[in-house]
Design a protein around this motif. Structure first.
Motif, PDB file in Angstrom:
ATOM      1  N   GLU A 172       0.640  -1.296  -0.018  1.00  0.00           N
ATOM      2  CA  GLU A 172      -0.029   0.076  -0.066  1.00  0.00           C
ATOM      3  C   GLU A 172       0.969   1.240  -0.284  1.00  0.00           C
ATOM      4  OE1 GLU A 172      -3.380   2.252  -0.200  1.00  0.00           O
ATOM      5  OE2 GLU A 172      -3.042   0.023  -0.317  1.00  0.00           O
ATOM      6  N   GLU A 173       1.903   1.343   0.761  1.00  0.00           N
ATOM      7  CA  GLU A 173       2.539   2.304   0.904  1.00  0.00           C
ATOM      8  C   GLU A 173       3.650   2.669  -0.364  1.00  0.00           C
ATOM      9  OE1 GLU A 173       6.472   4.112   3.750  1.00  0.00           O
ATOM     10  OE2 GLU A 173       5.373   2.333   4.285  1.00  0.00           O
ATOM     11  N   ALA A 174       3.924   1.693  -0.891  1.00  0.00           N
ATOM     12  CA  ALA A 174       4.957   2.001  -2.497  1.00  0.00           C
ATOM     13  C   ALA A 174       3.747   2.434  -3.287  1.00  0.00           C
ATOM     14  CB  ALA A 174       5.284   0.721  -2.690  1.00  0.00           C
ATOM     15  N   TRP A 175       2.618   1.688  -3.487  1.00  0.00           N
ATOM     16  CA  TRP A 175       1.613   1.927  -4.558  1.00  0.00           C
ATOM     17  C   TRP A 175       1.184   3.625  -4.382  1.00  0.00           C
ATOM     18  CZ3 TRP A 175       0.149   1.447  -9.130  1.00  0.00           C
ATOM     19  CH2 TRP A 175      -0.946   2.124  -9.445  1.00  0.00           C
ATOM     20  N   GLN A 176       0.869   3.931  -2.936  1.00  0.00           N
ATOM     21  CA  GLN A 176       0.409   5.388  -2.809  1.00  0.00           C
ATOM     22  C   GLN A 176       1.583   6.521  -3.218  1.00  0.00           C
ATOM     23  OE1 GLN A 176      -2.583   6.600  -2.300  1.00  0.00           O
ATOM     24  NE2 GLN A 176      -3.409   4.382  -1.961  1.00  0.00           N
ATOM     25  N   LYS A 177       2.495   6.102  -2.905  1.00  0.00           N
ATOM     26  CA  LYS A 177       3.760   6.913  -3.137  1.00  0.00           C
ATOM     27  C   LYS A 177       4.049   6.961  -4.723  1.00  0.00           C
ATOM     28  CE  LYS A 177       8.758   8.572  -1.993  1.00  0.00           C
ATOM     29  NZ  LYS A 177       9.940   8.091  -1.531  1.00  0.00           N
ATOM     30  N   ALA A 178       3.769   6.072  -5.691  1.00  0.00           N
ATOM     31  CA  ALA A 178       3.960   5.783  -6.886  1.00  0.00           C
ATOM     32  C   ALA A 178       2.819   6.710  -7.466  1.00  0.00           C
ATOM     33  CB  ALA A 178       3.700   4.469  -7.469  1.00  0.00           C
ATOM     34  N   VAL A 179       1.841   6.442  -6.864  1.00  0.00           N
ATOM     35  CA  VAL A 179       0.595   7.218  -7.682  1.00  0.00           C
ATOM     36  C   VAL A 179       0.767   9.132  -7.499  1.00  0.00           C
ATOM     37  CG1 VAL A 179      -1.985   8.173  -7.153  1.00  0.00           C
ATOM     38  CG2 VAL A 179      -1.241   5.542  -7.449  1.00  0.00           C
ATOM     39  N   GLN A 180       1.307   9.167  -6.163  1.00  0.00           N
ATOM     40  CA  GLN A 180       1.549  10.660  -5.910  1.00  0.00           C
ATOM     41  C   GLN A 180       2.628  11.248  -6.960  1.00  0.00           C
ATOM     42  OE1 GLN A 180       2.629  10.759  -1.649  1.00  0.00           O
ATOM     43  NE2 GLN A 180       0.653  10.288  -1.064  1.00  0.00           N
ATOM     44  N   LEU A 181       3.714  10.464  -7.248  1.00  0.00           N
ATOM     45  CA  LEU A 181       4.657  10.798  -8.149  1.00  0.00           C
ATOM     46  C   LEU A 181       4.291  10.869  -9.453  1.00  0.00           C
ATOM     47  CD1 LEU A 181       7.600   8.393  -6.561  1.00  0.00           C
ATOM     48  CD2 LEU A 181       7.623  10.913  -6.753  1.00  0.00           C
ATOM     49  N   ALA A 182       3.439   9.940  -9.745  1.00  0.00           N
ATOM     50  CA  ALA A 182       2.883   9.817 -11.199  1.00  0.00           C
ATOM     51  C   ALA A 182       2.056  11.181 -11.490  1.00  0.00           C
ATOM     52  CB  ALA A 182       2.069   8.795 -11.515  1.00  0.00           C
ATOM     53  N   SER A 184       2.271  14.029  -9.718  1.00  0.00           N
ATOM     54  CA  SER A 184       3.184  15.415  -9.696  1.00  0.00           C
ATOM     55  C   SER A 184       3.978  15.477 -10.812  1.00  0.00           C
ATOM     56  CB  SER A 184       3.714  15.328  -8.513  1.00  0.00           C
ATOM     57  OG  SER A 184       4.682  14.393  -8.262  1.00  0.00           O
ATOM     58  N   ALA A 185       4.175  14.342 -11.713  1.00  0.00           N
ATOM     59  CA  ALA A 185       5.428  14.380 -12.527  1.00  0.00           C
ATOM     60  C   ALA A 185       4.837  15.369 -13.914  1.00  0.00           C
ATOM     61  CB  ALA A 185       5.621  13.310 -13.131  1.00  0.00           C
ATOM     62  N   LYS A 186       5.829  16.113 -14.285  1.00  0.00           N
ATOM     63  CA  LYS A 186       5.671  17.013 -15.543  1.00  0.00           C
ATOM     64  C   LYS A 186       6.150  16.071 -16.582  1.00  0.00           C
ATOM     65  CE  LYS A 186       5.617  21.848 -13.931  1.00  0.00           C
ATOM     66  NZ  LYS A 186       4.497  21.436 -12.794  1.00  0.00           N
ATOM     67  N   LEU A 206      -2.063   7.765 -15.366  1.00  0.00           N
ATOM     68  CA  LEU A 206      -2.345   8.864 -14.330  1.00  0.00           C
ATOM     69  C   LEU A 206      -1.402  10.260 -14.642  1.00  0.00           C
ATOM     70  CD1 LEU A 206      -2.351   6.605 -11.201  1.00  0.00           C
ATOM     71  CD2 LEU A 206      -4.046   7.834 -12.059  1.00  0.00           C
ATOM     72  N   ALA A 207      -0.047   9.825 -15.212  1.00  0.00           N
ATOM     73  CA  ALA A 207       0.843  11.042 -15.380  1.00  0.00           C
ATOM     74  C   ALA A 207       0.125  11.663 -16.517  1.00  0.00           C
ATOM     75  CB  ALA A 207       2.148  10.619 -15.618  1.00  0.00           C
ATOM     76  N   LYS A 208      -0.123  10.959 -17.652  1.00  0.00           N
ATOM     77  CA  LYS A 208      -0.675  11.545 -18.910  1.00  0.00           C
ATOM     78  C   LYS A 208      -1.935  12.418 -18.575  1.00  0.00           C
ATOM     79  CE  LYS A 208      -0.933  12.099 -23.175  1.00  0.00           C
ATOM     80  NZ  LYS A 208       0.521  12.886 -24.179  1.00  0.00           N
ATOM     81  N   GLN A 209      -2.819  11.958 -17.667  1.00  0.00           N
ATOM     82  CA  GLN A 209      -4.148  12.541 -17.399  1.00  0.00           C
ATOM     83  C   GLN A 209      -3.890  13.885 -16.600  1.00  0.00           C
ATOM     84  OE1 GLN A 209      -6.259   9.818 -14.887  1.00  0.00           O
ATOM     85  NE2 GLN A 209      -6.570   8.235 -16.571  1.00  0.00           N
ATOM     86  N   ASN A 210      -2.614  13.874 -16.059  1.00  0.00           N
ATOM     87  CA  ASN A 210      -2.233  15.156 -15.396  1.00  0.00           C
ATOM     88  C   ASN A 210      -1.165  16.011 -16.254  1.00  0.00           C
ATOM     89  OD1 ASN A 210      -3.162  16.324 -12.789  1.00  0.00           O
ATOM     90  ND2 ASN A 210      -0.821  16.291 -12.043  1.00  0.00           N
ATOM     91  N   ASN A 211      -1.200  15.779 -17.652  1.00  0.00           N
ATOM     92  CA  ASN A 211      -0.776  16.599 -18.443  1.00  0.00           C
ATOM     93  C   ASN A 211       0.736  16.324 -18.776  1.00  0.00           C
ATOM     94  OD1 ASN A 211      -3.238  17.708 -19.756  1.00  0.00           O
ATOM     95  ND2 ASN A 211      -3.063  19.116 -18.012  1.00  0.00           N
TER      96      ASN A 211
END
Length: 253
Positions: A172-182, A184-186, A206-211
Motif C-alpha cells: 500500500e505505501e509503495a503504491w500510494q507513493k507511486a501514484v503521488q509521483l505520477a 506530480s510528474a511533469k 495517471l501521469a498523462k491525465q495530469n498533462n
C-alpha cells in the motif's frame, strides 16, 4: 519514425529540462535485460519446465516451498552477479543532477539502488530480501541462501521472498507513493515495461491525465505507445545514454 535517435533524444532532453526537477522514471524488466536478467515473458523466461506464473504464487509456495525457493535461489544467483548497466547509471546521474525526482520500478533486482539512486519506489518488492510468514521479520541477503527453504532467524518460521506474487496486492505505501509521483510528474520516462501488468500499468495513464510529457523507451510498441509524446525504439542503455548526452549539451548552450 521520422526522427533519428539523436533528434528524439534531444526532444526528450528538452522535456526533462522543462520539467525542472519534476521528472519521474517508471521502469520494467526491459531495463534490466541488458544486465543479463531474464524477463518473465521473454524466450529465457522458463526454468526447468515451469512458467513463472506457476511458481510466483502463494498457492505454489504453500504446496511446495522448497521448489519455489529453488527457483528464487536460481534467480538470486543471476541478480547477485548482475551489475547496473548504462541505463541505470544514466538515471542515477540525472537524479544526482537534480533533474530526476524518483524512479518507480516493477523490478525486484535492486539495480537502481546499486547504480546509486536514492529515491526508488519498488512496486513489486525486492528479491534480495525475505520476510517471515509467521512473525513478519525481514531479512536482507548478501548472497543466495545455501539451504532452502530458509528459516526466520528470530522465530524459526518459514521465510518467503519479499516480492509481490501473482494474485497479491501491491504494498500500500509503495503504491500510494507511486501514484503521488505520477500525478506530480511533469515528465515521465517509461523504460522497458510491457504496459500490461496492472495496477502498475496505470502509472503512465495517471501521469498523462495530469498533462505530463510521456517519453517511452522500448524496443517495440506497447499499449503505452498510444499515449507517448516521444517514443524511442531502442535498447534502454543506448536511449538513456543519448538522452543524458543531450541533457548535458543543452545545459551548456
Amino acid at each position: 519514425m521520422d526522427l533519428d535517435l539523436e533528434g528524439l533524444a534531444a526532444r526528450a532532453a528538452e522535456a526533462i529540462l522543462r520539467a525542472q526537477g519534476k521528472t519521474v522514471a517508471f521502469t520494467g524488466a526491459g531495463i534490466s535485460a541488458e544486465s543479463g536478467i531474464p524477463t518473465f515473458r521473454g524466450k529465457d523466461g522458463l526454468w526447468r519446465r515451469f512458467r513463472a506464473e506457476d511458481l510466483a504464487t502463494p498457492e505454489a509456495f504453500e504446496r511446495n516451498p522448497k521448489l519455489v525457493w529453488e527457483w528464487y535461489r536460481w534467480r538470486m544467483e543471476i541478480v547477485f552477479r548482475a551489475k547496473p548497466n548504462p541505463a541505470h547509471l544514466a538515471l542515477a546521474e540525472l537524479e544526482r543532477m537534480g533533474l530526476l525526482l524518483c524512479t518507480i520500478t516493477q523490478n525486484v533486482d535492486g539495480l537502481h539502488q546499486a547504480a546509486g539512486q536514492k529515491c526508488v519506489v519498488e512496486l513489486h518488492g525486492n528479491i534480495r530480501r525475505a520476510r517471515c510468514t509467521r512473525c513478519g521479520y525481514r531479512v536482507e541477503f548478501k548472497e543466495p541462501p545455501k539451504e532452502v527453504p530458509p528459516k526466520c532467524p528470530r522465530c524459526g518460521g518459514l521465510l518467503r521472498p519479499d516480492v509481490v506474487w501473482f494474485g497479491e496486492p501491491l504494498p500500500e505505501e509503495a503504491w500510494q507513493k507511486a501514484v503521488q509521483l505520477a500525478l506530480s510528474a511533469k515528465t515521465l520516462i517509461v523504460i522497458g515495461t510491457s504496459g500490461i501488468v496492472y495496477p502498475a500499468a496505470m502509472i503512465p495513464q495517471l501521469a498523462k491525465q495530469n498533462n505530463a510529457t510521456i517519453i517511452e523507451i522500448n524496443v517495440q510498441d506497447t499499449p503505452i505507445t498510444e499515449i507517448a509524446d516521444i517514443a524511442i525504439r531502442a535498447p534502454a542503455s543506448k536511449a538513456m545514454q543519448a538522452i543524458l548526452t543531450e541533457v548535458k549539451k543543452q545545459l551548456t548552450q
